[in-house]
Design a protein around this motif. Structure first.
Motif, PDB file in Angstrom:
ATOM      1  N   GLY A   1      -1.859   1.891 -10.749  1.00 35.63           N
ATOM      2  CA  GLY A   1      -1.348   0.580  -9.509  1.00 35.63           C
ATOM      3  C   GLY A   1      -2.529   0.237  -9.070  1.00 35.63           C
ATOM      4  N   LEU A   2      -3.922   0.109 -10.042  1.00 37.38           N
ATOM      5  CA  LEU A   2      -4.855  -0.956  -9.889  1.00 37.38           C
ATOM      6  C   LEU A   2      -4.579  -2.212  -9.493  1.00 37.38           C
ATOM      7  CD1 LEU A   2      -8.353   0.638 -10.899  1.00 37.38           C
ATOM      8  CD2 LEU A   2      -7.000   1.240  -9.761  1.00 37.38           C
ATOM      9  N   LEU A   3      -3.822  -2.553 -10.461  1.00 35.83           N
ATOM     10  CA  LEU A   3      -3.735  -4.999 -10.097  1.00 35.83           C
ATOM     11  C   LEU A   3      -2.697  -5.004  -9.024  1.00 35.83           C
ATOM     12  CD1 LEU A   3      -3.182  -5.332 -13.540  1.00 35.83           C
ATOM     13  CD2 LEU A   3      -5.205  -6.203 -12.539  1.00 35.83           C
ATOM     14  N   SER A   4      -1.372  -3.502  -8.836  1.00 36.25           N
ATOM     15  CA  SER A   4      -1.030  -4.184  -7.771  1.00 36.25           C
ATOM     16  C   SER A   4      -1.377  -3.288  -6.858  1.00 36.25           C
ATOM     17  CB  SER A   4       0.434  -3.684  -8.215  1.00 36.25           C
ATOM     18  OG  SER A   4       1.072  -1.925  -8.248  1.00 36.25           O
ATOM     19  N   LEU A   5      -1.974  -2.789  -6.637  1.00 31.27           N
ATOM     20  CA  LEU A   5      -2.867  -2.706  -5.254  1.00 31.27           C
ATOM     21  C   LEU A   5      -3.249  -3.980  -4.715  1.00 31.27           C
ATOM     22  CD1 LEU A   5      -4.283   1.225  -5.783  1.00 31.27           C
ATOM     23  CD2 LEU A   5      -2.169   0.570  -4.092  1.00 31.27           C
ATOM     24  N   ALA A   6      -4.196  -3.964  -5.891  1.00 28.56           N
ATOM     25  CA  ALA A   6      -5.391  -5.421  -5.295  1.00 28.56           C
ATOM     26  C   ALA A   6      -4.438  -6.837  -4.293  1.00 28.56           C
ATOM     27  CB  ALA A   6      -5.967  -5.488  -7.197  1.00 28.56           C
ATOM     28  N   LEU A   7      -3.148  -6.554  -5.141  1.00 31.37           N
ATOM     29  CA  LEU A   7      -2.515  -7.575  -5.267  1.00 31.37           C
ATOM     30  C   LEU A   7      -1.744  -7.208  -4.145  1.00 31.37           C
ATOM     31  CD1 LEU A   7      -0.462  -8.887  -8.425  1.00 31.37           C
ATOM     32  CD2 LEU A   7      -2.208  -9.961  -7.656  1.00 31.37           C
ATOM     33  N   ALA A   8      -1.184  -6.137  -3.354  1.00 35.59           N
ATOM     34  CA  ALA A   8      -0.750  -5.711  -2.046  1.00 35.59           C
ATOM     35  C   ALA A   8      -2.332  -6.802  -0.522  1.00 35.59           C
ATOM     36  CB  ALA A   8      -0.693  -4.377  -2.011  1.00 35.59           C
ATOM     37  N   LYS A   9      -3.746  -5.779  -1.129  1.00 35.59           N
ATOM     38  CA  LYS A   9      -3.743  -6.012  -0.289  1.00 35.59           C
ATOM     39  C   LYS A   9      -4.467  -6.862   0.058  1.00 35.59           C
ATOM     40  CE  LYS A   9      -9.215  -4.410   0.396  1.00 35.59           C
ATOM     41  NZ  LYS A   9     -10.637  -3.727  -0.225  1.00 35.59           N
ATOM     42  N   ARG A  10      -4.246  -8.082  -1.214  1.00 31.72           N
ATOM     43  CA  ARG A  10      -5.277  -9.381  -1.686  1.00 31.72           C
ATOM     44  C   ARG A  10      -3.768 -10.603  -0.037  1.00 31.72           C
ATOM     45  NH1 ARG A  10      -7.688 -11.187  -6.576  1.00 31.72           N
ATOM     46  NH2 ARG A  10      -9.000  -9.892  -6.309  1.00 31.72           N
ATOM     47  N   HIS A  11      -2.267  -9.580  -0.357  1.00 33.67           N
ATOM     48  CA  HIS A  11      -1.507 -10.341   0.618  1.00 33.67           C
ATOM     49  C   HIS A  11      -0.291  -9.438   0.979  1.00 33.67           C
ATOM     50  CE1 HIS A  11      -2.296 -14.357  -2.270  1.00 33.67           C
ATOM     51  NE2 HIS A  11      -2.330 -12.530  -2.946  1.00 33.67           N
ATOM     52  N   PRO A  12      -0.920  -9.036   2.280  1.00 28.47           N
ATOM     53  CA  PRO A  12       0.334  -8.103   2.445  1.00 28.47           C
ATOM     54  C   PRO A  12       1.129  -8.726   2.996  1.00 28.47           C
ATOM     55  CG  PRO A  12      -2.128  -9.163   3.881  1.00 28.47           C
ATOM     56  CD  PRO A  12      -1.920  -9.458   2.941  1.00 28.47           C
TER      57      PRO A  12
ATOM     58  N   ALA B   1      -1.659   6.284  -7.808  1.00 25.99           N
ATOM     59  CA  ALA B   1      -1.398   4.923  -6.924  1.00 25.99           C
ATOM     60  C   ALA B   1      -1.030   5.414  -5.888  1.00 25.99           C
ATOM     61  CB  ALA B   1      -0.943   4.589  -7.939  1.00 25.99           C
ATOM     62  N   ARG B   2      -0.418   6.338  -5.680  1.00 20.44           N
ATOM     63  CA  ARG B   2       0.444   6.893  -4.413  1.00 20.44           C
ATOM     64  C   ARG B   2      -0.977   6.906  -3.060  1.00 20.44           C
ATOM     65  NH1 ARG B   2       4.723   9.585  -6.392  1.00 20.44           N
ATOM     66  NH2 ARG B   2       6.459   7.896  -7.654  1.00 20.44           N
ATOM     67  N   ALA B   3      -1.502   7.900  -3.761  1.00 15.19           N
ATOM     68  CA  ALA B   3      -2.555   8.201  -2.721  1.00 15.19           C
ATOM     69  C   ALA B   3      -3.603   6.635  -2.496  1.00 15.19           C
ATOM     70  CB  ALA B   3      -3.482   9.369  -3.193  1.00 15.19           C
ATOM     71  N   ARG B   4      -3.974   6.341  -3.170  1.00 18.91           N
ATOM     72  CA  ARG B   4      -4.674   5.188  -3.396  1.00 18.91           C
ATOM     73  C   ARG B   4      -3.735   4.128  -2.008  1.00 18.91           C
ATOM     74  NH1 ARG B   4      -6.499   5.980  -7.988  1.00 18.91           N
ATOM     75  NH2 ARG B   4      -4.169   4.903  -9.781  1.00 18.91           N
ATOM     76  N   ALA B   5      -2.523   4.098  -2.012  1.00 14.78           N
ATOM     77  CA  ALA B   5      -1.969   3.012  -1.405  1.00 14.78           C
ATOM     78  C   ALA B   5      -1.888   3.928   0.624  1.00 14.78           C
ATOM     79  CB  ALA B   5      -0.523   2.661  -1.781  1.00 14.78           C
ATOM     80  N   GLN B   6      -1.984   5.143   0.000  1.00 11.83           N
ATOM     81  CA  GLN B   6      -2.009   5.968   1.798  1.00 11.83           C
ATOM     82  C   GLN B   6      -3.675   5.620   2.606  1.00 11.83           C
ATOM     83  OE1 GLN B   6      -0.776   9.856   1.599  1.00 11.83           O
ATOM     84  NE2 GLN B   6      -0.285   9.820   3.391  1.00 11.83           N
ATOM     85  N   ALA B   7      -4.629   5.697   1.203  1.00  9.31           N
ATOM     86  CA  ALA B   7      -5.561   5.812   1.765  1.00  9.31           C
ATOM     87  C   ALA B   7      -5.932   3.909   2.326  1.00  9.31           C
ATOM     88  CB  ALA B   7      -7.154   5.803   1.352  1.00  9.31           C
ATOM     89  N   ARG B   8      -5.146   3.715   2.085  1.00 12.36           N
ATOM     90  CA  ARG B   8      -5.939   2.072   1.893  1.00 12.36           C
ATOM     91  C   ARG B   8      -5.212   1.487   3.082  1.00 12.36           C
ATOM     92  NH1 ARG B   8      -8.004   3.387  -2.431  1.00 12.36           N
ATOM     93  NH2 ARG B   8      -9.738   2.818  -3.390  1.00 12.36           N
ATOM     94  N   GLY B   9      -3.697   2.471   3.701  1.00  8.45           N
ATOM     95  CA  GLY B   9      -2.890   1.836   4.964  1.00  8.45           C
ATOM     96  C   GLY B   9      -2.065   0.590   4.220  1.00  8.45           C
ATOM     97  N   LEU B  10      -1.694   0.787   3.265  1.00  5.96           N
ATOM     98  CA  LEU B  10      -0.810  -0.825   2.681  1.00  5.96           C
ATOM     99  C   LEU B  10       0.813   0.395   3.060  1.00  5.96           C
ATOM    100  CD1 LEU B  10      -3.375  -1.281  -1.096  1.00  5.96           C
ATOM    101  CD2 LEU B  10      -2.919  -2.441   1.334  1.00  5.96           C
ATOM    102  N   ALA B  11       1.049  -0.751   3.419  1.00  6.48           N
ATOM    103  CA  ALA B  11       2.502  -0.541   3.701  1.00  6.48           C
ATOM    104  C   ALA B  11       3.217  -1.118   2.811  1.00  6.48           C
ATOM    105  CB  ALA B  11       2.717  -0.592   5.573  1.00  6.48           C
ATOM    106  N   ASN B  12       3.066  -2.241   2.439  1.00  2.91           N
ATOM    107  CA  ASN B  12       4.002  -3.706   1.538  1.00  2.91           C
ATOM    108  C   ASN B  12       4.044  -3.062  -0.189  1.00  2.91           C
ATOM    109  OD1 ASN B  12       1.023  -3.646   1.585  1.00  2.91           O
ATOM    110  ND2 ASN B  12       1.635  -6.153   1.202  1.00  2.91           N
TER     111      ASN B  12
END
Length: 126
Positions: A52-63, A80-91
């Protein structure tokens, strides 16, 4: 996760994204998707998202974008889910799915398949 565990996770992710080929793929995907989106929100399926690293980077750059990552490997998706939650990425969300089977998802503006085709035994089927 402990503070030390979080630090290890962040450093591990940064190291993984430092690989020149991975940085180039992310940059090209970001530029292409950004041009397509033209400032509007879009819904993206990351087929074969792996860690999920590439999609997480896109989610962070484009909320304003919504991303869904699909992969067969539940262990990778859990990370990937844990990283998204730790970063507060709701998208962004991650779901198990086999790209050789019909997916129970629809309504995407874009489907990306970065870093996964070498893992799929039947590219045409996918």
């Amino acid at each position: 996760m402990s503070p030390l565990g979080k630090l290890r996770a962040v450093l591990g992710e940064r190291l993984a994204l430092m690989a020149p080929a991975r940085r180039l793929r992310l940059k090209l995907a970001d530029q292409t998707l950004g041009a397509y989106a033209a400032g509007r929100p879009i819904r993206i399926l990351d087929a074969g998202c792996g860690d999920g690293l590439l999609s997480l980077a896109l989610a962070k750059r484009h909320p304003e974008w919504t991303l869904v990552g699909i992969d067969l490997r539940e262990d990778m998706l859990a990370g990937a889910r844990a990283r998204a939650q730790a970063r507060g990425l709701a998208n962004i969300s991650f779901q198990a799915g086999d790209l050789l089977q019909p997916l129970p998802l629809s309504g995407f503006d874009v489907v990306i398949a970065l870093e996964c085709l070498s893992e799929i035994p039947d590219d045409e089927g996918a």
